[in-house]
Motif scaffolding. Sequence first.
Motif, short mmCIF file in Angstrom:
data_model
loop_
_atom_site.label_atom_id
_atom_site.label_comp_id
_atom_site.label_asym_id
_atom_site.label_seq_id
_atom_site.Cartn_x
_atom_site.Cartn_y
_atom_site.Cartn_z
N VAL A 9 35.46 -4.85 -4.03
CA VAL A 9 35.74 -6.28 -4.10
C VAL A 9 35.01 -6.98 -5.24
N GLY A 10 34.16 -6.26 -5.96
CA GLY A 10 33.49 -6.89 -7.09
C GLY A 10 32.52 -5.93 -7.76
N PRO A 11 32.11 -6.23 -9.01
CA PRO A 11 31.15 -5.37 -9.71
C PRO A 11 29.86 -5.23 -8.89
N THR A 12 29.46 -3.99 -8.63
CA THR A 12 28.35 -3.72 -7.73
C THR A 12 27.33 -2.80 -8.38
N VAL A 13 26.05 -3.11 -8.18
CA VAL A 13 24.96 -2.25 -8.62
C VAL A 13 24.22 -1.77 -7.38
N ALA A 14 23.98 -0.47 -7.31
CA ALA A 14 23.20 0.12 -6.22
C ALA A 14 22.38 1.25 -6.79
N ALA A 15 21.27 1.54 -6.13
CA ALA A 15 20.37 2.57 -6.62
C ALA A 15 21.06 3.93 -6.65
N ARG A 16 20.71 4.73 -7.65
CA ARG A 16 21.13 6.12 -7.64
C ARG A 16 20.08 6.91 -6.86
N ALA A 17 20.52 7.99 -6.24
CA ALA A 17 19.64 8.83 -5.44
C ALA A 17 18.79 7.96 -4.51
N SER A 18 17.49 8.16 -4.49
CA SER A 18 16.60 7.35 -3.63
C SER A 18 15.65 6.53 -4.50
N TYR A 19 16.23 5.77 -5.42
CA TYR A 19 15.42 4.88 -6.27
C TYR A 19 15.02 3.66 -5.45
N ASN A 20 13.91 3.78 -4.71
CA ASN A 20 13.59 2.71 -3.77
C ASN A 20 12.12 2.30 -3.76
N ASN A 21 11.33 2.79 -4.73
CA ASN A 21 9.91 2.46 -4.71
C ASN A 21 9.57 1.43 -5.79
N GLU A 22 8.28 1.33 -6.12
CA GLU A 22 7.84 0.30 -7.07
C GLU A 22 8.39 0.51 -8.47
N VAL A 23 8.89 1.71 -8.75
CA VAL A 23 9.52 1.99 -10.05
C VAL A 23 11.04 2.02 -9.90
N GLY A 24 11.54 2.79 -8.94
CA GLY A 24 12.98 2.92 -8.76
C GLY A 24 13.65 1.62 -8.38
N GLY A 25 12.97 0.81 -7.56
CA GLY A 25 13.55 -0.47 -7.17
C GLY A 25 13.79 -1.39 -8.36
N PRO A 26 12.78 -1.66 -9.18
CA PRO A 26 13.01 -2.50 -10.35
C PRO A 26 14.03 -1.93 -11.33
N ILE A 27 14.02 -0.60 -11.53
CA ILE A 27 14.99 -0.01 -12.45
C ILE A 27 16.41 -0.28 -11.97
N THR A 28 16.63 -0.20 -10.65
CA THR A 28 17.94 -0.54 -10.11
C THR A 28 18.29 -1.99 -10.39
N MET A 29 17.36 -2.88 -10.14
CA MET A 29 17.61 -4.31 -10.38
C MET A 29 17.91 -4.59 -11.84
N LEU A 30 17.29 -3.84 -12.74
CA LEU A 30 17.48 -4.06 -14.17
C LEU A 30 18.82 -3.53 -14.67
N ALA A 31 19.58 -2.88 -13.80
CA ALA A 31 20.94 -2.45 -14.16
C ALA A 31 21.95 -3.58 -14.01
N LEU A 32 21.51 -4.73 -13.53
CA LEU A 32 22.42 -5.87 -13.37
C LEU A 32 23.01 -6.28 -14.71
N GLU A 33 24.27 -6.68 -14.66
CA GLU A 33 24.95 -7.28 -15.80
C GLU A 33 25.32 -8.72 -15.43
#
Length: 470
Positions: free
Chosen positions: A136-160
């Motif tokens: 239903v719309g452009p979506t960004v979600a973590a790859r694998a288990s990117y969920n810690n103090e590094v993986g979380g921000p990297i996921t957020m920085l994939a926003l367009e």
Amino acid sequence: MIALTLREIADAVGGALVLRGADASPDTTVDGTVTTDSREIAPGDVFFAKRGEFDDGHRFAPAAAQQGAALLVVEHELDLDVPQIVVDDSVIALGALATSVVARVRAAGDLKIVGVTGSNGKTTTKNLLRAVLERVGPTVAARASYNNEVGGPITMLALEADTKYLVAEMGASGVGEIARLVRMARPDIGIVLKVGLAHAGEFGGIEQTVRAKSEMVTDLLPSDVAVLNVDDPRVAPMAALTKARVLTFGLGANADVRATDVVVHARGTEFTVHVPGGESASVRFGVLGEHHVMNALATVAASVELGVGLSDVVAALESVTLAERWRMQVMGGRDGITVINDAYNASPDSMSAALKTLAQVKAPGTRTIAVLGEMSELGEFSGEEHDRIGLLAVRLGVSQLVVVGQGARRLHITAINEGSWDGESAFVETSDEAYELVVASARPGDTVLVKSSNAAGLRHLGDRLGEWFS
């Protein structure tokens, strides 16, 4: 990442901009991918040089520069012909940049953010939400288990600029870590799946685990929604800790979003989902394991809150056949032998769920083989929880238990001490020994489960067995 100038990035991270390179200026625009792994760098990307426990990312900055990095974020200036931003702590700077980017995208558009946490099921739920929302719309979600103090921000920085949905998986090994991620992303919907003993040793006990997971909902606003597992006695009370509107999910009649008529078989799980307002739908869910129904319910709850129609949610759920590689991944097939590779991670809850699924999906007259490794990071609970899993394997009637590694040996001892068991248990030190044993002993029609914590490395054993019996 959205396009930002070097000056804007430096301001966001509170760093000193060092202009290197012939054409560099404070107004130079950067819009590449952000990473801490120099091997992933492509021309135009941003490299954060992170100090780790065993290595220092600054050693790999030259490789990042050679591969075309447009910017290095470092803790001391490097003799490289690439623009650099010097910060005190690159991990803190990474989080600061993520916070800025999320705020900019939210202010400029209609971005909605879903945060997901829990001792088990985060990655599966994140993947299910992505499957729904990207329809239903452009979506960004973590790859694998990117969920810690590094993986979380990297996921957020994939926003367009046009991203409509961000699904932020949030994990932690201590109190305060989820709170930091929540402050970066500011979820509109916060999901808490389950609180169990996973990582309890790192947290310092189950009470601290509960406290850490509750950080998902304590800072939500009254306009936000807390999606809580009402069946979990540690999660349900979090309703009193949040100012947000609460939406519950579960199998009981008191849940706002609930499942009935749950049937588990070797092809997945079938159930009927009910949502507020009286609407319901039948779901043929291809992800193996009854425990994944709860992840599906959390997905339904969040998706319906975001305005996605129930029929569209169900269609997306039914399109997913694998939660993630090494998570209840069905392999094999030769001579009717099925291999279930669920060795990406293990906690007492997920180990129990996997063993119950093994018992549920086996065909009448066939055998089950459980290849089990250590459940790590349990601290003082380790011994008793391995005992409990050994007893569960016996009570479920597992035909053959293969226990791998000294960390899991207590599980083996407990199982063989149960005199009423018709099955048998074997202990081996290595994955290679386990492989040889299973290959030699498997019979046509057997169902083989491979399950352990990531540190035990049995996921590769599961791959080997799946390939052998393919």
